[in-house]
Write a protein that holds these residues in place. Structure first.
Motif, PDB file in Angstrom:
ATOM      1  N   SER A 136       0.837  -1.197   0.108  1.00 42.70           N
ATOM      2  CA  SER A 136       0.075   0.031  -0.181  1.00 42.70           C
ATOM      3  C   SER A 136       0.880   1.276   0.090  1.00 42.70           C
ATOM      4  CB  SER A 136      -0.905  -0.061   1.255  1.00 42.70           C
ATOM      5  OG  SER A 136      -0.091   0.332   2.240  1.00 42.70           O
ATOM      6  N   ALA A 137       0.193   2.241  -0.328  1.00 43.45           N
ATOM      7  CA  ALA A 137       1.055   3.635  -0.179  1.00 43.45           C
ATOM      8  C   ALA A 137       1.851   3.999   1.203  1.00 43.45           C
ATOM      9  CB  ALA A 137       0.194   4.762  -0.281  1.00 43.45           C
ATOM     10  N   TRP A 138       1.133   3.539   2.137  1.00 45.67           N
ATOM     11  CA  TRP A 138       1.767   3.847   3.409  1.00 45.67           C
ATOM     12  C   TRP A 138       2.921   2.792   3.895  1.00 45.67           C
ATOM     13  CZ3 TRP A 138       3.377   6.248   7.268  1.00 45.67           C
ATOM     14  CH2 TRP A 138       3.869   5.733   8.368  1.00 45.67           C
ATOM     15  N   GLN A 139       2.713   1.587   3.164  1.00 44.94           N
ATOM     16  CA  GLN A 139       3.659   0.508   3.339  1.00 44.94           C
ATOM     17  C   GLN A 139       4.896   1.095   2.585  1.00 44.94           C
ATOM     18  OE1 GLN A 139       1.080  -2.834   2.114  1.00 44.94           O
ATOM     19  NE2 GLN A 139       1.344  -3.960   4.419  1.00 44.94           N
ATOM     20  N   THR A 140       4.911   1.562   1.611  1.00 44.85           N
ATOM     21  CA  THR A 140       5.701   1.734   0.506  1.00 44.85           C
ATOM     22  C   THR A 140       6.583   2.797   1.234  1.00 44.85           C
ATOM     23  OG1 THR A 140       4.235   1.523  -1.515  1.00 44.85           O
ATOM     24  CG2 THR A 140       6.272   2.570  -1.700  1.00 44.85           C
ATOM     25  N   ILE A 141       6.095   4.046   1.994  1.00 44.47           N
ATOM     26  CA  ILE A 141       6.412   4.706   2.603  1.00 44.47           C
ATOM     27  C   ILE A 141       7.427   4.171   3.695  1.00 44.47           C
ATOM     28  CG2 ILE A 141       6.351   6.950   3.905  1.00 44.47           C
ATOM     29  CD1 ILE A 141       4.299   7.777   2.078  1.00 44.47           C
ATOM     30  N   ARG A 142       6.758   3.420   4.602  1.00 46.68           N
ATOM     31  CA  ARG A 142       7.020   2.800   5.836  1.00 46.68           C
ATOM     32  C   ARG A 142       8.309   1.904   5.459  1.00 46.68           C
ATOM     33  NH1 ARG A 142       9.487   0.930   9.053  1.00 46.68           N
ATOM     34  NH2 ARG A 142       9.262   0.143  11.062  1.00 46.68           N
ATOM     35  N   TYR A 143       8.101   1.201   4.614  1.00 51.04           N
ATOM     36  CA  TYR A 143       9.287  -0.151   4.590  1.00 51.04           C
ATOM     37  C   TYR A 143      10.409   0.377   3.177  1.00 51.04           C
ATOM     38  CZ  TYR A 143       6.098  -2.588   7.890  1.00 51.04           C
ATOM     39  OH  TYR A 143       5.525  -2.837   8.925  1.00 51.04           O
ATOM     40  N   VAL A 144       9.941   1.034   2.364  1.00 48.05           N
ATOM     41  CA  VAL A 144      10.883   1.299   1.404  1.00 48.05           C
ATOM     42  C   VAL A 144      11.404   2.622   1.308  1.00 48.05           C
ATOM     43  CG1 VAL A 144      11.089   1.335  -1.335  1.00 48.05           C
ATOM     44  CG2 VAL A 144       9.597  -0.349  -0.118  1.00 48.05           C
ATOM     45  N   VAL A 145      10.628   3.545   1.530  1.00 50.87           N
ATOM     46  CA  VAL A 145      11.269   5.135   1.186  1.00 50.87           C
ATOM     47  C   VAL A 145      11.752   5.572   2.550  1.00 50.87           C
ATOM     48  CG1 VAL A 145      10.719   7.532   0.739  1.00 50.87           C
ATOM     49  CG2 VAL A 145       9.407   5.633  -0.356  1.00 50.87           C
ATOM     50  N   LEU A 146      11.489   5.337   3.603  1.00 52.91           N
ATOM     51  CA  LEU A 146      11.727   5.751   4.886  1.00 52.91           C
ATOM     52  C   LEU A 146      13.264   5.025   5.108  1.00 52.91           C
ATOM     53  CD1 LEU A 146       8.959   6.507   7.337  1.00 52.91           C
ATOM     54  CD2 LEU A 146      10.534   7.940   6.156  1.00 52.91           C
TER      55      LEU A 146
END
Lengths: 309, 279
Positions: B177-187
Motif C-alpha cells: 500500500s502507499a503507506w507500506q511503501t513509505i514505511r518499508y521502502v522510502v523511509l
C-alpha cells in the motif's frame, strides 16, 4: 506448464484487486494527498511567517506614546524615517557591509569550493575536508564572535605579534570595535554559506566538459572563465542571496564587533525595540524587507531557483 | 600518480589558512578558558587551572546557565522532531502536483531569506497584541521553525530528486500500500539523510539567537543567556562557557555521525541494498 499458469494467475489477480486492497491514501488524488502532506508546513508558514509580516506592516502605521502603542493609520513613522539623515546613513552603511562581505566571501568561497571540487581527487578526502569547513557552523555565532577578542584586542595576539615582529610600535586601535572587525566576523560566520552552494553546483559539472576545454587548447584560466564560472553561476547566486540577506538583517554581529559604535538597519530596529518603539521598529523593518526583496529579485533574474534544487 | 600543478599547492595553502581562520579563534578561547584565577581575557596565560569552569558550575551571579541550557536542549529536541516530520511530509508532498505548491515553495524561500529580527518582531507583536504571553515553547518554538524547516525541506528536495523511483514501483508491484511503501521502502532508504535533517534542526535551534530574542518570554534560552553575559561579564568564565557549549556541539555532531555509521554498518551486514539508489 502448470507452474507457469500458477505464476501467471495470481499476477493477473493482483492486477485486478490492487486498486481495492491498497490503503486509503492511494485512492486520493495527488492534489488532495499533496495538500494534506504539506498542511503542517503551510500552517507553520502561515502563523509564523505570513501573519508576522502582515502584523509588522500593520503596526508600522500605528502610533506610540512613551509607554504604549496604539492602533492608528498614520504615516508618521515613515515620514520620520524617510526625512531623517540618520536613516540614509545607516542604510548606506548596511549596503557597504553587505557589498564588502559579499565580495570577500564570494572570492574566498569560490576558491575553497574550486579547490575541493577540482583539485582534491578522492571522494573521501573531499567529504572529510568539506566536513572540516562545516563543523564551525554548528557552534554558536556569539561564541565565535567572542573568540575574536583575544585576537584583535589592544593586547591581543595580532597586536603583540606585530609589535614583536617590529612592524608597528603602538598597538593598532582599529583591529577591534571597528568596521574591520565587523566585516572580519561576517566573513568568519558566513563564508560557509557561499562555499556550500558553489561546491554543490561544481560537483555536478560533468568532468568531460573540462577535458574537452583542455583538448581544444584552452588554458587553465580560460577553462575557469569560459566553462567553470558560467556553469557555477547558480551556486554563486544562491550563495550570494544567503550572504547578502544574512548581512543586511544582522544586528548582533554589528553591535558586538563594533562595540556599539557602528550601526546598520538591523541595529536601528533592535534599538527601537529596546526602547519599546514598536511602530517605528516596524516601519524600519518594512523598508528593510523591501530592500532585501529588491536585492533578491535582482539576483533571481540570473538563476531559476526551482530548477537548481 | 601525476605531478600536482603549482595551482594545487597555492590553493591548498589558501585552504589551510582558511581552516586556521575558521578554527583559530575558537581554539584560542578554549585555551584561555583554562586560565588561572588571576587570568584575563587575553594572553599571556596567568597559570593553568579549572578555576573558571568551577566558577561556572558554582556561582549563580552570572545568571541561570543550567536552566537556560535545559530549555535550549528541550527546545532543540522539539524543533528537531518537528523539523524531521514536517520536512519529510513536505518533501513527499512536493513530489506530487497539487494546487498552491508554488505558493508554498516561495514562502519557504522567503522564510529562508527574511531577516530573522523581522520574524522575532512580528511574532512578538502578534502574541502581545492578541493578549497571549510569549514563551520559548510556543512563540519561540514557532519562530525557530521558520528557520529550521526551510533547511530541512531543501535537504529533502535534494534527497528526493536523487531518489530512484523504481524501488517504489517494485514495492507497488508486489502489492504494498502507499503507506507500506513509505514505511518499508522510502523511509529506510532516506534514513541517513533524515539524520542530517535532525542535526540541522537541533543545532540551528540550539544556537538560534535573533529569532528567540523577542519570542522566548521571561525564560532565556542559552544563546540569549550568553548574549546577556557578553554585556556584563568580563572574566574568562564566558570563555569557559563558550568552550563547554562548543564541546557540547561537537558531542552532538559526533553522536549523529556515529548513528549514521552504525546504520550503514548494519545495512552492509544484512546485505541490504537500501540507500544504494541515492548515490
Amino acid at each position: 506448464m502448470t507452474d507457469q499458469t500458477h505464476l501467471f494467475i495470481p499476477a493477473d489477480n493482483t492486477d485486478k484487486t490492487l486498486p481495492k486492497s491498497t490503503g486509503r491514501l492511494k485512492g486520493l488524488p495527488d492534489a488532495v494527498s499533496g495538500w494534506l502532506l504539506s498542511l503542517p508546513l503551510a500552517l507553520v508558514l502561515l502563523f509564523f511567517l505570513v501573519l508576522p509580516i502582515a502584523m509588522i506592516v500593520v503596526v508600522s502605521f500605528w502610533g506610540a506614546t512613551e509607554f504604549s502603542i496604539y492602533p492608528a493609520f498614520q504615516f508618521d513613522n515613515y515620514q520620520f524615517l524617510l526625512t531623517s539623515p540618520v536613516t540614509y546613513q545607516v542604510f548606506l552603511n548596511t549596503v557597504k557591509y553587505a557589498l564588502i562581505t559579499w565580495a570577500i566571501t564570494l572570492v574566498l568561497g569560490f576558491t575553497i569550493a574550486y579547490f575541493l571540487a577540482f583539485h582534491v581527487r578522492s571522494l573521501t578526502w573531499q567529504i572529510v575536508l568539506f566536513l572540516l569547513c562545516t563543523i564551525p557552523f554548528w557552534t554558536s555565532n556569539i561564541i565565535r564572535m567572542i573568540s575574536w577578542i583575544p585576537f584583535l584586542g589592544r593586547n591581543g595576539i595580532a597586536n603583540s605579534t606585530l609589535i614583536s615582529m617590529g612592524v608597528i610600535d603602538e598597538p593598532l586601535e582599529w583591529l577591534l570595535f571597528s568596521d574591520f572587525s565587523v566585516i572580519l566576523a561576517f566573513v568568519h560566520l558566513y563564508t560557509l554559506f557561499m562555499v556550500v552552494p558553489i561546491f554543490n553546483t561544481m560537483m555536478r559539472i560533468d568532468k568531460s566538459l573540462i577535458e574537452a576545454a583542455y583538448d581544444n587548447g584552452a588554458s587553465g584560466f580560460q577553462t575557469l572563465t569560459n566553462v567553470i564560472i558560467p556553469l557555477t553561476k547558480p551556486g554563486i547566486m544562491i550563495g550570494s542571496i544567503f550572504v547578502v540577506t544574512l548581512v543586511m538583517g544582522d544586528f548582533i554581529t554589528v553591535r558586538f564587533m563594533s562595540g556599539s559604535q557602528k550601526a546598520n538597519v538591523g541595529r536601528l530596529i533592535s534599538n527601537d525595540i529596546a526602547l519599546l518603539q514598536y511602530p517605528s521598529a516596524a516601519a524600519t523593518a518594512v523598508i528593510l524587507l523591501i530592500t532585501v526583496i529588491l536585492v533578491i529579485a535582482i539576483l533571481l533574474r540570473f538563476v531559476d531557483i526551482r530548477k537548481e534544487l | 600518480m601525476e605531478k600536482r600543478s603549482r595551482t594545487f599547492y597555492v590553493l591548498a595553502t589558501v585552504f589551510a589558512v582558511f581552516l586556521v581562520f575558521l578554527y583559530g579563534p575558537t581554539i584560542t578561547i578554549a585555551i584561555l578558558s583554562f586560565q588561572g584565577p588571576q587570568g584575563g581575557l587575553t594572553f599571556p596565560m596567568r597559570g593553568v587551572s579549572f578555576h573558571w569552569f568551577e566558577d561556572l558550575f558554582r556561582q549563580q551571579a552570572v545568571g541561570d546557565i543550567w536552566g537556560s541550557f535545559a530549555r535550549s536542549l528541550t527546545l532543540g529536541l522539539m524543533v528537531m522532531i518537528t523539523t524531521v516530520v514536517v520536512s519529510v511530509m513536505g518533501g513527499l508532498a512536493f513530489r506530487k502536483r497539487f494546487p498552491c505548491s508554488s505558493v508554498i515553495f516561495y514562502l519557504i524561500i522567503t522564510s529562508l531569506v527574511i531577516p530573522s529580527i523581522l520574524i522575532s518582531l512580528g511574532v512578538g507583536l502578534i502574541f502581545s497584541q492578541s493578549g497571549l504571553s510569549v514563551h520559548w515553547s510556543t512563540s519561540g518554538f514557532g519562530a525557530q521553525l521558520t528557520w529550521t524547516l526551510p533547511f530541512g525541506l531543501l535537504i529533502m528536495f535534494a534527497v528526493f530528486n536523487r531518489f530512484d523511483k523504481s524501488y517504489e514501483e517494485a514495492a507497488r508491484d508486489q502489492g504494498a500500500s502507499a503507506w507500506q511503501t513509505i514505511r518499508y521502502v522510502v523511509l529506510p532508504i532516506i534514513a541517513p539523510m533524515l539524520i542530517g535533517v535532525a542535526l540541522f534542526g537541533f543545532t540551528l535551534s540550539y544556537d538560534e539567537f535573533a529569532r528567540t530574542l523577542l519570542t522566548s518570554g521571561s525564560y532565556n534560552t542559552l544563546p540569549l543567556e550568553i548574549y546577556g553575559m557578553t554585556t556584563n561579564v568580563t572574566t574568562p568564565v564566558i570563555f569557559a562557557l563558550g568552550t563547554l557549549t562548543t564541546a557540547f556541539s561537537f558531542l552532538i555532531i559526533g553522536l549523529f555521525l556515529a548513528i549514521v555509521i552504525t546504520l550503514n554498518r548494519r545495512r552492509s551486514k544484512h546485505g541490504s541494498d537500501a540507500g544504494q539508489g541515492l548515490v
